[in-house]
Enzyme design. Structure first.
Site, mmCIF file in Angstrom:
data_model
loop_
_atom_site.group_PDB
_atom_site.id
_atom_site.type_symbol
_atom_site.label_atom_id
_atom_site.label_comp_id
_atom_site.label_asym_id
_atom_site.label_seq_id
_atom_site.Cartn_x
_atom_site.Cartn_y
_atom_site.Cartn_z
ATOM 1 C CD GLU A 180 -9.478 4.755 -0.294
ATOM 2 O OE1 GLU A 180 -8.425 5.380 -0.049
ATOM 3 O OE2 GLU A 180 -10.263 4.396 0.613
ATOM 4 C CE LYS B 45 -8.096 2.736 2.432
ATOM 5 N NZ LYS B 45 -7.265 3.919 2.471
ATOM 6 C CG ASN C 156 0.147 9.827 2.132
ATOM 7 O OD1 ASN C 156 -0.308 9.578 1.003
ATOM 8 N ND2 ASN C 156 -0.597 9.763 3.220
ATOM 9 C CE1 TYR D 264 -4.043 1.586 -0.349
ATOM 10 C CE2 TYR D 264 -3.456 2.789 1.626
ATOM 11 C CZ TYR D 264 -4.267 2.623 0.526
ATOM 12 O OH TYR D 264 -5.299 3.502 0.300
ATOM 13 N N GLY E 190 -9.160 20.200 1.215
ATOM 14 C CA GLY E 190 -9.763 19.259 0.277
ATOM 15 C C GLY E 190 -10.598 18.225 1.009
ATOM 16 C CB THR E 191 -11.644 14.811 -0.010
ATOM 17 O OG1 THR E 191 -12.140 15.224 -1.290
ATOM 18 C CG2 THR E 191 -12.521 13.705 0.527
ATOM 19 C CB ALA E 192 -7.843 14.411 3.497
#
Length: 545
Positions: A235, A164, A404, A91, A293-295
């Site tokens: 996701e 994931k 990241n 991942y 943003g989204t996060a």
């Protein structure tokens, strides 16, 4: 009866050289394998030695994916034996390299469903074909518009869904035969992919607006019809669609957006862990999120919910947040705000220097935040000056540079420890080693969603939850934040990935119990721990194939 070829080519059935003599006789495999019958442990030793011979992380990942494609049990036996070593390979961050090269390195569809917006009438058939009669309990779907910190990678992003699901199985123990990765190929706005003749996705710009949302609705309808017992996990959708999609469906059935809720949950758990160390109240904190943003907005929403659970009104809770994006602090009159950003804007009248708040440095200098969260993908933006300014106004600054992969991180843990004289409470988005500073070893928590979503998802599925609500999310956050020893000098704010399987089990049990306590289970279940134990899959070969 399955033919020898179909058994050996079915990763859910294949044991390779571990098929016993009796099984080879019964299944028509005599003479199709070398004579010696290996144990699973022997296969794992052999495969790990081959893995170690690979020259770099991408080659190691490709080797592991070959095993995954051939033999799921052997793959997850290896994962179980080497989870800390393999997590960054299968991942994040190595998956980023695999995504960039996906179309050029393609060898196997990995039992994924590839939905094309150009063929909406085939959506149900696509899901049915990919499931191939399996009892699907978990679907991870991506349209790959917002992959990690990389942006739009079209059909290449299916690797994120596959990866994931690997973590779900390795960490929590969901049966790999009960999962389905899904790619929704809506086109791509990545010109590099559109110009690449080997790109495997649709060679057109991204579908958007109502036409796009109609495709999503068609997908949801088919997914619910075919897999009504499943958890649907969204996701890496784009910032303009992720919240809209979650808002539409989250009260209708069991669904979860990892970028919004999972990221928010891990960050909240990390903050709760940090506050256990500093002995401060969450209601006394000022939060600056850098990257709206989204996060970033998902994190803000999760913390907002916790502040309201702690007794604040919604208006009071919102007053603790300052959202900063490329244009600086977000105000009510900032152009082109997303649906997720609007509720977290500030009024210009609150600030005498509103026109100057166009940079993170200016905002930190004006606000004096106690918590600074980075999801900006802007490397090095938590500068020494900004961090020292923050530390001058709060004794234990909570600083989470979460972007990241590594090259996009806002700061390193070592710098943050040094710049705050060891007082910062830190979680990073990528794995960070211990930091030795003036005689103390500081353990750095990783704000990795893998700490949360496997246990959360497994608990929801095992408990046959109808929906996922704020009560259950909060229970999971408190459980994860409470797993660290706050009295230890240099304690991490989150538990280590090395204990992933242990605390994923605890999380699953707490989540399942929350579902049962609220009466949200579809099936009659009396014991949460028993439900988890009965559903847990382990990588061992069955006696009979």
């Amino acid at each position: 009866m399955n033919s020898a070829a179909s058994i050996l080519n079915n990763p859910f059935l294949n044991k390779g050289t571990a098929f016993t003599t009796a099984e080879r006789q019964a299944l028509g495999l005599v003479g199709t394998l070398p004579s010696h019958v290996q144990t699973l442990d022997e296969q794992a030793t052999q495969a790990y030695a081959q893995y170690q011979s690979k020259a770099n992380n991408l080659e190691k990942r490709l080797f592991l994916m070959t095993i995954f494609n051939e033999n799921r049990t052997l793959f997850f036996k290896l994962m179980a034996d080497h989870v800390v070593e393999f997590m960054p390979i299968v991942y994040d961050p190595t998956v980023a390299d695999a995504i960039e090269e996906y179309s050029h390195l393609f060898t196997d569809p990995q039992n994924a469903a590839f939905i094309s917006v150009d063929d909406p009438d085939s959506i149900e058939a696509t899901l049915q074909n990919a499931a191939d009669g399996r009892d699907i309990r978990l679907v991870v779907v991506t349209d790959a518009e917002g992959i990690l910190g990389m942006g739009d990678w079209g059909v290449n992003g299916v690797d994120i869904a596959v990866g994931k699901l690997m973590v779900y199985t390795a960490a929590a123990g969901i049966d790999p035969a009960q999962v389905l990765p899904v790619s929704i190929d809506a086109g791509t706005n990545n010109q590099k992919l559109l110009d690449d003749p080997l790109y495997l996705g649709n060679h057109h710009r991204r579908m958007a607006g109502d036409d796009y949302l109609a495709i999503i609705d068609k997908f949801v309808t088919a997914e619910r019809k075919l897999f009504p017992e499943s958890l649907l996990h969204w996701e890496d959708f784009g910032r303009g669609n992720a919240q809209v999609i979650l808002d539409k469906y989250q009260d209708q059935f069991l669904t979860f957006n990892d970028d919004i809720q999972g990221t928010g949950m891990v960050v909240l758990a990390g903050i709760l862990g940090a506050l256990n160390i500093s002995h401060e109240a969450i209601t006394d904190q000022k939060f600056v999120t850098f990257g709206a943003g989204t996060a970033g907005m998902g994190i803000a929403n999760q913390i907002l919910d916790e502040l309201m659970r702690a007794g604040l009104s919604e208006t009071e809770a919102r007053s603790h947040f300052y959202a900063v994006d490329r244009q600086g602090l977000l105000f009510t009159d900032t152009p082109d705000l997303t649906a997720a950003q609007r509720p977290f804007t500030r009024d210009r009248s609150e600030f005498a220097n509103a026109d100057e708040l166009t940079s993170l440095a200016a905002v930190v200098q004006t606000i004096h935040p106690t918590v600074l969260i980075g999801t900006s993908t802007q490397p090095g933006t938590f500068t020494e000056a900004i961090v020292k300014d923050m530390a001058a106004h709060t004794p234990r600054p909570i600083i989470f540079p979460l972007s990241n992969p590594t090259k996009l991180a806002e700061a390193t843990a070592a710098d943050l420890i040094k710049w705050t004289d060891g007082q910062a409470l830190i979680a990073t988005g990528i794995p960070a080693g211990d930091v030795d500073y003036q005689g103390t070893t500081y353990h750095i928590g990783q704000g990795n969603n893998a700490l949360m979503y496997p246990g959360l998802g497994f608990g929801l599925i095992a408990a046959t939850a109808k929906v996922l609500n704020g009560e259950t999310l909060s229970a999971a956050c408190h459980a994860l934040g409470g797993l660290v020893d706050a009295s230890e000098p240099g304690a991490a704010v989150l538990p280590p990935v090395g204990q992933l399987t242990t605390f994923s089990q605890k999380l699953a049990e707490i989540v399942a119990q929350s579902v049962l306590d609220q009466g949200l289970n579809k099936e009659p279940i009396s014991d949460a721990k028993q439900a988890i134990a009965e559903m847990k899959w382990t990588p061992v070969y069955p006696e009979n194939n």
